[in-house]
Design an enzyme around this catalytic site. Sequence first.
Site, PDB file in Angstrom:
ATOM      1  N   ARG A  71      58.084  86.412  43.005  1.00  0.00           N
ATOM      2  CA  ARG A  71      57.297  87.457  42.332  1.00  0.00           C
ATOM      3  C   ARG A  71      57.438  87.338  40.818  1.00  0.00           C
ATOM      4  O   ARG A  71      56.465  87.476  40.076  1.00  0.00           O
ATOM      5  CB  ARG A  71      57.734  88.852  42.800  1.00  0.00           C
ATOM      6  CG  ARG A  71      57.240  89.173  44.202  1.00  0.00           C
ATOM      7  CD  ARG A  71      57.596  90.582  44.620  1.00  0.00           C
ATOM      8  NE  ARG A  71      56.906  91.607  43.825  1.00  0.00           N
ATOM      9  CZ  ARG A  71      57.218  92.910  43.904  1.00  0.00           C
ATOM     10  NH1 ARG A  71      58.191  93.314  44.691  1.00  0.00           N
ATOM     11  NH2 ARG A  71      56.576  93.794  43.163  1.00  0.00           N
ATOM     12  N   HIS A 130      60.845 102.746  39.415  1.00  0.00           N
ATOM     13  CA  HIS A 130      61.318 101.821  40.454  1.00  0.00           C
ATOM     14  C   HIS A 130      62.012 100.598  39.868  1.00  0.00           C
ATOM     15  O   HIS A 130      62.192  99.588  40.558  1.00  0.00           O
ATOM     16  CB  HIS A 130      60.149 101.402  41.359  1.00  0.00           C
ATOM     17  CG  HIS A 130      59.553 102.549  42.101  1.00  0.00           C
ATOM     18  ND1 HIS A 130      58.268 102.523  42.612  1.00  0.00           N
ATOM     19  CD2 HIS A 130      60.029 103.775  42.398  1.00  0.00           C
ATOM     20  CE1 HIS A 130      57.998 103.681  43.206  1.00  0.00           C
ATOM     21  NE2 HIS A 130      59.049 104.460  43.090  1.00  0.00           N
ATOM     22  N   THR A 198      47.263 104.396  41.939  1.00  0.00           N
ATOM     23  CA  THR A 198      48.300 104.540  42.959  1.00  0.00           C
ATOM     24  C   THR A 198      47.716 105.195  44.210  1.00  0.00           C
ATOM     25  O   THR A 198      46.857 106.070  44.120  1.00  0.00           O
ATOM     26  CB  THR A 198      49.514 105.353  42.457  1.00  0.00           C
ATOM     27  OG1 THR A 198      50.485 105.445  43.498  1.00  0.00           O
ATOM     28  CG2 THR A 198      49.121 106.759  42.009  1.00  0.00           C
TER      29      THR A 198
HETATM   30  N1  APR Z   1      41.830 100.149  39.150  1.00  0.00           N
HETATM   31  C1  APR Z   1      42.247 101.362  39.644  1.00  0.00           C
HETATM   32  N2  APR Z   1      42.817 101.513  40.876  1.00  0.00           N
HETATM   33  C2  APR Z   1      42.947 100.400  41.634  1.00  0.00           C
HETATM   34  C3  APR Z   1      42.515  99.109  41.202  1.00  0.00           C
HETATM   35  C4  APR Z   1      41.931  99.018  39.891  1.00  0.00           C
HETATM   36  N3  APR Z   1      41.508  97.860  39.393  1.00  0.00           N
HETATM   37  N4  APR Z   1      42.777  98.211  42.201  1.00  0.00           N
HETATM   38  C5  APR Z   1      43.377  98.905  43.208  1.00  0.00           C
HETATM   39  N5  APR Z   1      43.475 100.217  42.877  1.00  0.00           N
HETATM   40  C6  APR Z   1      44.118 101.293  43.641  1.00  0.00           C
HETATM   41  C7  APR Z   1      43.949 101.255  45.149  1.00  0.00           C
HETATM   42  O1  APR Z   1      42.774 101.899  45.580  1.00  0.00           O
HETATM   43  C8  APR Z   1      45.203 101.997  45.619  1.00  0.00           C
HETATM   44  O2  APR Z   1      44.962 103.396  45.689  1.00  0.00           O
HETATM   45  O3  APR Z   1      45.508 101.168  43.424  1.00  0.00           O
HETATM   46  C9  APR Z   1      46.229 101.719  44.520  1.00  0.00           C
HETATM   47  C10 APR Z   1      47.356 100.760  44.903  1.00  0.00           C
HETATM   48  O4  APR Z   1      48.121 101.380  45.905  1.00  0.00           O
HETATM   49  P1  APR Z   1      49.419 100.678  46.515  1.00  0.00           P
HETATM   50  O5  APR Z   1      49.135  99.279  46.808  1.00  0.00           O
HETATM   51  O6  APR Z   1      49.890 101.572  47.626  1.00  0.00           O
HETATM   52  O7  APR Z   1      50.469 100.694  45.313  1.00  0.00           O
HETATM   53  P2  APR Z   1      51.341 101.915  44.710  1.00  0.00           P
HETATM   54  O8  APR Z   1      50.686 103.212  44.935  1.00  0.00           O
HETATM   55  O9  APR Z   1      51.692 101.551  43.341  1.00  0.00           O
HETATM   56  O10 APR Z   1      52.671 101.828  45.646  1.00  0.00           O
HETATM   57  C11 APR Z   1      53.738 102.690  45.374  1.00  0.00           C
HETATM   58  O11 APR Z   1      55.107 101.559  46.968  1.00  0.00           O
HETATM   59  O12 APR Z   1      55.520  99.502  47.816  1.00  0.00           O
HETATM   60  C12 APR Z   1      56.057 100.501  47.046  1.00  0.00           C
HETATM   61  O13 APR Z   1      57.654 100.411  45.304  1.00  0.00           O
HETATM   62  C13 APR Z   1      56.356 100.023  45.640  1.00  0.00           C
HETATM   63  O14 APR Z   1      55.867 101.095  43.529  1.00  0.00           O
HETATM   64  C14 APR Z   1      55.337 100.783  44.785  1.00  0.00           C
HETATM   65  C15 APR Z   1      55.055 102.011  45.615  1.00  0.00           C
END
Ligand code: APR
Length: 250
Positions: A71, A130, A198
């Site tokens: 990563r 995190h 998120t």
């Molecule tokens: N612009 C805005 N939003 C976006 C984009 C973009 N270009 N691309 C994707 N997304 C959105 C998706 O629709 C989704 O809601 O980003 C979000 C990503 O969600 P996750 O993959 O679940 O990531 P996150 O919410 O950061 O995860 C939280 O989970 O795995 C653990 O520790 C890890 O910090 C992480 C935590």
Amino acid sequence: MEQGQWREARRLVREARRVVALTGAGISAESGVPTFRDAGGLWRSYRPEELATPEALIRDPRTVLEWYAWRRSRLSRCRPNAGHRALARFFLKRGEAGLVTQNVDGLHTHAALEEAGDAPPDPALPIELHGAVGRDRCNGCETRWPAEPLADSLPRCASCGDLRRPDVVLFGETLDPEVLERARLLAERADLCLVVGTSAVVYPAAALPLATRESGGHIVEVNVRSTALTEAATVALRGEAGTVLPALLD
Ligand code: APR
């Protein structure tokens, strides 16, 4: 994007006395960093219980450390995008810190340093809930170091001999209480929480925007699709962070 929603979002940003922003993997998607739960996301191809838990680290440290080394090498080729930069400029202009991230990629910090130039970057430096993949910490005595490339033998702490591991919060581990408390106070005192990229399914991070709302503030969500938090948002702006944030904040 619906004009009324857009106007309301701009008014909330303009009139906010205190702003907190919570970001997730989506803000780094346009920099080439995979998200976790979207199509092509890390947890679609890898099993977190085998790679991102304290049990996995004890059971098979080599595999876990190699995965984080992979990563890191991918991240070393990624640059902050227009979304990271717009948030950095926004907090630098306000002169007041308010950026909280779930991301461990360090891209907000890069954006803060680059956008600040010779000025102090502090208002735009994120609270990293995190941790950061660019740092190592001792699994025993919690000493921290800048990350080093993985060698043939497992990295050990020079002071206590325990395992050196990435300074990230693994699933099942608790967040640093001081870090969480700083983020919680920011969210509670803010009258506007920008929630960017998120899925809002991981706690305690996902509780922060609700703390803003519970203290009478508003949530503006920026995401390409709806999330677990959309219903609690005053305004939900649909679009990519790299497009929406410069238009909303600059
Ligand atoms: N612009 C805005 N939003 C976006 C984009 C973009 N270009 N691309 C994707 N997304 C959105 C998706 O629709 C989704 O809601 O980003 C979000 C990503 O969600 P996750 O993959 O679940 O990531 P996150 O919410 O950061 O995860 C939280 O989970 O795995 C653990 O520790 C890890 O910090 C992480 C935590």
